[in-house]
Design an enzyme around this catalytic site. Sequence first.
Site, mmCIF file in Angstrom:
data_model
loop_
_atom_site.group_PDB
_atom_site.id
_atom_site.type_symbol
_atom_site.label_atom_id
_atom_site.label_comp_id
_atom_site.label_asym_id
_atom_site.label_seq_id
_atom_site.Cartn_x
_atom_site.Cartn_y
_atom_site.Cartn_z
ATOM 1 N N HIS A 165 70.254 3.225 38.985
ATOM 2 C CA HIS A 165 69.849 4.590 39.374
ATOM 3 C C HIS A 165 70.854 5.217 40.334
ATOM 4 C CE1 HIS A 165 66.081 3.306 37.532
ATOM 5 N NE2 HIS A 165 66.093 4.557 37.115
ATOM 6 N N ARG A 204 62.648 12.883 36.476
ATOM 7 C CA ARG A 204 62.262 11.622 37.110
ATOM 8 C C ARG A 204 61.494 11.952 38.390
ATOM 9 N NH1 ARG A 204 67.629 10.045 35.002
ATOM 10 N NH2 ARG A 204 67.443 8.040 33.949
ATOM 11 N N ARG A 225 58.026 12.963 33.784
ATOM 12 C CA ARG A 225 57.583 11.572 33.711
ATOM 13 C C ARG A 225 56.770 11.253 34.965
ATOM 14 N NH1 ARG A 225 62.136 7.095 33.574
ATOM 15 N NH2 ARG A 225 62.442 7.627 35.744
ATOM 16 N N GLU A 268 60.634 1.839 26.352
ATOM 17 C CA GLU A 268 61.735 1.219 27.100
ATOM 18 C C GLU A 268 61.527 -0.274 27.306
ATOM 19 O OE1 GLU A 268 62.214 3.311 30.833
ATOM 20 O OE2 GLU A 268 60.062 3.472 31.144
ATOM 21 N N ASN A 320 68.084 2.877 28.884
ATOM 22 C CA ASN A 320 68.588 2.137 30.055
ATOM 23 C C ASN A 320 67.777 0.864 30.262
ATOM 24 O OD1 ASN A 320 70.096 4.419 30.333
ATOM 25 N ND2 ASN A 320 68.843 5.297 31.958
ATOM 26 N N ASP A 321 66.456 1.047 30.241
ATOM 27 C CA ASP A 321 65.598 -0.128 30.405
ATOM 28 C C ASP A 321 65.483 -0.922 29.112
ATOM 29 O OD1 ASP A 321 64.859 -0.296 33.104
ATOM 30 O OD2 ASP A 321 63.569 1.453 32.884
ATOM 31 N N ARG A 324 70.231 -4.243 34.877
ATOM 32 C CA ARG A 324 71.179 -3.141 34.691
ATOM 33 C C ARG A 324 71.992 -2.813 35.945
ATOM 34 N NH1 ARG A 324 66.647 1.687 34.006
ATOM 35 N NH2 ARG A 324 68.092 3.183 34.884
ATOM 36 N N CYS A 351 66.195 9.575 26.085
ATOM 37 C CA CYS A 351 66.545 10.137 27.389
ATOM 38 C C CYS A 351 67.336 9.141 28.248
ATOM 39 C CB CYS A 351 65.310 10.625 28.128
ATOM 40 S SG CYS A 351 64.168 9.295 28.525
HETATM 41 C C1 PEP Z 1 65.558 4.638 30.824
HETATM 42 O O1 PEP Z 1 65.107 3.547 31.182
HETATM 43 O O2 PEP Z 1 66.342 4.764 29.854
HETATM 44 C C2 PEP Z 1 65.199 5.865 31.539
HETATM 45 C C3 PEP Z 1 65.576 7.039 31.094
HETATM 46 O O3 PEP Z 1 64.521 5.736 32.702
HETATM 47 P P1 PEP Z 1 65.228 5.280 34.077
HETATM 48 O O4 PEP Z 1 66.706 5.322 33.886
HETATM 49 O O5 PEP Z 1 64.765 6.206 35.133
HETATM 50 O O6 PEP Z 1 64.698 3.891 34.242
HETATM 51 MG MG MG Z 2 63.470 3.479 32.591
#
Ligand code: PEP
Ligand code: MG
Length: 585
Positions: free
Chosen positions: A199, A306, A342, A441, A464-465, A475, A512
């Site tokens: 993040h 977010r 979200r 995710e 991402n997750d 990550r 996303c």
């Molecule tokens: C993700 O996990 O891809 C996502 C968009 O949420 P975040 O990056 O806030 O975990």
């Molecule tokens: Mg996520």
Amino acid sequence: MNNPYYFIGMKEYNGIPASPGIAIHHVFAHYADSIPLPQYSLQESEVENEWSRYQSAVDRASDEIRNLMENLGAAASGKHQLLDAQLLMLQDPEMNDKIKKTLPETLQNVEWVLSEYINSMVNRLEASGDEYLAERSLDFMDVARRITNQLLYRERLSLTRISKEVILVSPNLLPSETIMLDPDKVRGIALDAGGKTSHTAILARSLGIPAVLGLRSITRNIKPDDLLIVDGNRGVVIVDPDEKTLICYRGKLFEQEKRESELVGLKNLPAETQDGKRINLLANIEIPEEIELVLASNARGVGLFRSEFLFMNPREQPDEDRQFRAYVKVLKAMDGLPVTIRTLDVGGDKLLPSMDGLDESNPLLGWRAIRFCLEEEEIFRTQLRALLRASVYGNLRVMFPLISNAEELDSALSILAEERRDLEAGGTPMSKNMPVGIMIEVPSAALISDVLARKSDFFSIGTNDLIQYTMAVDRGNEKIAALYQPYHPALWRLIKMTVENAEAACIPVGVCGEVAGDPVLAVMLLALGLDDLSMGAYSIPAVKRIIRSVNAGEASVALESIMNMATADEVESYLNGWMGDKLDK
Ligand code: PEP
Ligand code: MG
């Protein structure tokens, strides 16, 4: 990975290219908790103030422990005992009297006085030969750490007060610290830790600050006044550059600005392939203030807000009205375009101030996101009320993060329905058809996306997750960053399965995660049939340019090929070859 390359006086370090762009400035070193304890002398007249600083730090540390106990719930009785003991230690008259007495005697700052006292206590306990007492020394150190953190809290806030243009160098930065940075002052970031989709990296990109993360030891290789080049495109940091390198980088900066101004020309053109296939490009935001950038990029909506970043202010948590105002601000600014908010996604690396000290051995597999909200119902219900009230001010879609089974979705939906009924009974106006969707995710959610699609109005795939949990790779961990593979065929199979299940249920599906903002992968998502791609607003022009340069029919053929490939490397080199010179323009 860290490969210092020595020139005369100049050193080059390789890390992870986390936020694009180039910055050339002097160092501002920030060490957070690892900061050497400050030691300075006081005037006699300052002693009273120092004692009040100490008392209020003790009060705040006590509040922190009480909040933690509340959050842990009744089940964690072992931890309660420990925290109860810490609360008692904080009030220990012997310790507090000693500090009060020592301050005027030594005329040293209270952090120092406290640490001297704790060191002598610990030495005594450890020398006692009593195992039980020796173990208690750890509790003393922990209590001292809590008080010291509170005392030094203002130092952490000093990140917001950087008054000249600098490159921020630090072992690591929390997302809550990154969000406070002023991009007009912090022109570049270089960190020992972190990964590309941490993040902290996402926020650096949102703020438009070039960043290189995962440098491992950059903090040990800089001096306070060093000149640094941060090359966020290549993932390189150069300390003390020579004249030739400086000239070369100034040229690159100029090129970069020229390229950016060329991309502005695409602003009003659609994201449409050469053979006429269109896709919606939307923007991700973390705070309402980012909406200006979103409007400037001509995004077709906000695909991910977010909302947890509204909660990261350590001084106060947003109540229902404050959240309502933030949501309305974004909805009104987007003027009828979709805005997907979200619900609170905290835990993992995004701790609320009240969760500080939450001790989980695997936070990323722990008490996060929807799991937190379903237990901390009052926080969740407050947010849902704010969202329902805001729904009449625009085109609001609400989504739940980290759904891993159908029961979680059922529970979240029934809490939402209850809040809607209550507000309706009170005559609050609300949108009748606010779509409610989920993030995909977690691999389990992708694998049962047929079931979840029947209960959701839309899907948004959080790559991402999804990468993190599919490949079992943290990550944010620079040591295993090479295993975090957006090109891994496993990811593409899960995305394909999710899209097919969404299509079968006739619900829209978008992406996303950061993959949506990668020009090469964005083209593959378009070929997969995604309805929309949501990314940092800064990525929209480059993604649009690539989409406008390809043919969707050819992209589908390329997609077919990668689905049967064995490795991420194979997929990556195939796609780079296929894209060819389109990428270099
Ligand atoms: C993700 O996990 O891809 C996502 C968009 O949420 P975040 O990056 O806030 O975990
Ligand atoms: Mg996520």
